[in-house]
Design a protein around this motif. Sequence first.
Motif, PDB file in Angstrom:
ATOM      1  N   ASP A 180      34.424  45.721  45.927  1.00  0.00           N
ATOM      2  CA  ASP A 180      33.972  46.607  47.003  1.00  0.00           C
ATOM      3  C   ASP A 180      34.848  46.411  48.246  1.00  0.00           C
ATOM      4  O   ASP A 180      35.423  45.339  48.437  1.00  0.00           O
ATOM      5  CB  ASP A 180      32.516  46.249  47.341  1.00  0.00           C
ATOM      6  CG  ASP A 180      31.749  47.424  47.920  1.00  0.00           C
ATOM      7  OD1 ASP A 180      32.366  48.454  48.240  1.00  0.00           O
ATOM      8  OD2 ASP A 180      30.518  47.292  48.056  1.00  0.00           O
ATOM      9  N   ASP A 181      34.951  47.446  49.057  1.00  0.00           N
ATOM     10  CA  ASP A 181      35.674  47.382  50.337  1.00  0.00           C
ATOM     11  C   ASP A 181      37.088  46.850  50.166  1.00  0.00           C
ATOM     12  O   ASP A 181      37.580  46.100  51.009  1.00  0.00           O
ATOM     13  CB  ASP A 181      34.931  46.486  51.354  1.00  0.00           C
ATOM     14  CG  ASP A 181      33.494  46.936  51.582  1.00  0.00           C
ATOM     15  OD1 ASP A 181      33.155  48.043  51.161  1.00  0.00           O
ATOM     16  OD2 ASP A 181      32.731  46.176  52.192  1.00  0.00           O
ATOM     17  N   GLU A 237      36.063  55.214  48.687  1.00  0.00           N
ATOM     18  CA  GLU A 237      34.791  55.248  49.430  1.00  0.00           C
ATOM     19  C   GLU A 237      34.909  56.161  50.649  1.00  0.00           C
ATOM     20  O   GLU A 237      35.988  56.268  51.239  1.00  0.00           O
ATOM     21  CB  GLU A 237      34.472  53.865  50.015  1.00  0.00           C
ATOM     22  CG  GLU A 237      34.234  52.748  49.057  1.00  0.00           C
ATOM     23  CD  GLU A 237      33.769  51.483  49.797  1.00  0.00           C
ATOM     24  OE1 GLU A 237      32.777  50.922  49.366  1.00  0.00           O
ATOM     25  OE2 GLU A 237      34.398  51.078  50.800  1.00  0.00           O
TER      26      GLU A 237
END
Length: 278
Positions: A180-181, A237
Amino acid sequence: QAKLEGKNQHLTFTEEMRVDTYNKIQDEHELSRAIENNEFELYYQPQFDLSKKKIISAEALIRWNHPDKGLVFPNDFIPLAENSGKIIELGYWVLESSIAYLARRKEQNKPDLTIHINLSSKQLCAPGLIQSVQQLLSIYQVPAKLLGFEITETSILEDLEISKEVLKVFKDMGICISIDDFGTGFSSLAQLKNLPVSLLKIDRGFVMDLEEDIDDRKIVEAIIAMAHKLNIKVLAEGIETQAQWDRLSSFHCDFGQGYLVSKAITEEEFNQIPTNIE
Ligand code: C2E
Ligand code: MG
Ligand code: MG
Ligand code: MG
């Protein structure tokens, strides 16, 4: 008149401060109470295939329907949950709730869809996580391939050895592991080849500046190309505009997620949205 107003404001101010401090002290215990009182709710944000223009999965994002404060977002309580250790209890609730939702979808003959949940590093490294996951999947009769875990690079680096081992077990079970990220930590793409990872999520910060910042554009293009060489799929994202979607498509980015298509919505809403995006 003005003075009175002033006095009133002053009173309100201290009153609020008192309430605020009171809440902060109580919060940690409030988390467990809130679980018991069913105050948490999972929202689901659609994730889509950029070339097929179809919703293929969802990210489960926790919300707190607080009796006094209304809808509270995770950034306002996840850090406290992590620091107090309550994240284990809360994380288990998230895990069970998403698996229960997958079971409900199966019962209602809804098409297969993977649900990705966020794992904190404390949760990942706590003993018993693997067993909890195996037990819940077997109780609810849900195949592991419908479950995904998202974990940030910084979380993995907190205890690289344990994280690697636990994630390997999950990946071997068929669970999708995502970083993630990606891009916000200090880890490099080179480190990825040593991790059992199937999907990389490019941080919203890069996507946001895709059209304005030529460096971000080059970084995103390079991340996608290199991930693909390592057999890792890529999700962007925070896609908010068609221009960002088009740019990412031209870079062969596999998947996306963002307000352009949908924010995180309730289960009831999620059950009603069409699979095809137009
Ligand atoms: P994340 O995992 O990186 O989740 C993405 C966040 O970006 C979500 O915020 C989502 O609502 C938001 N977002 C998605 N698309 C867009 C967009 O197009 N524009 C903008 N501006 N924002 C977008 P949210 O739900 O407030 O969650 C914040 C963070 O809280 C998550 O970041 C995750 O790290 C954490 N979190 C959420 N749910 C859980 C959970 O169940 N467990 C744990 N441990 N952490 C969670
Ligand atoms: Mg996430
Ligand atoms: Mg993220
Ligand atoms: Mg984030």
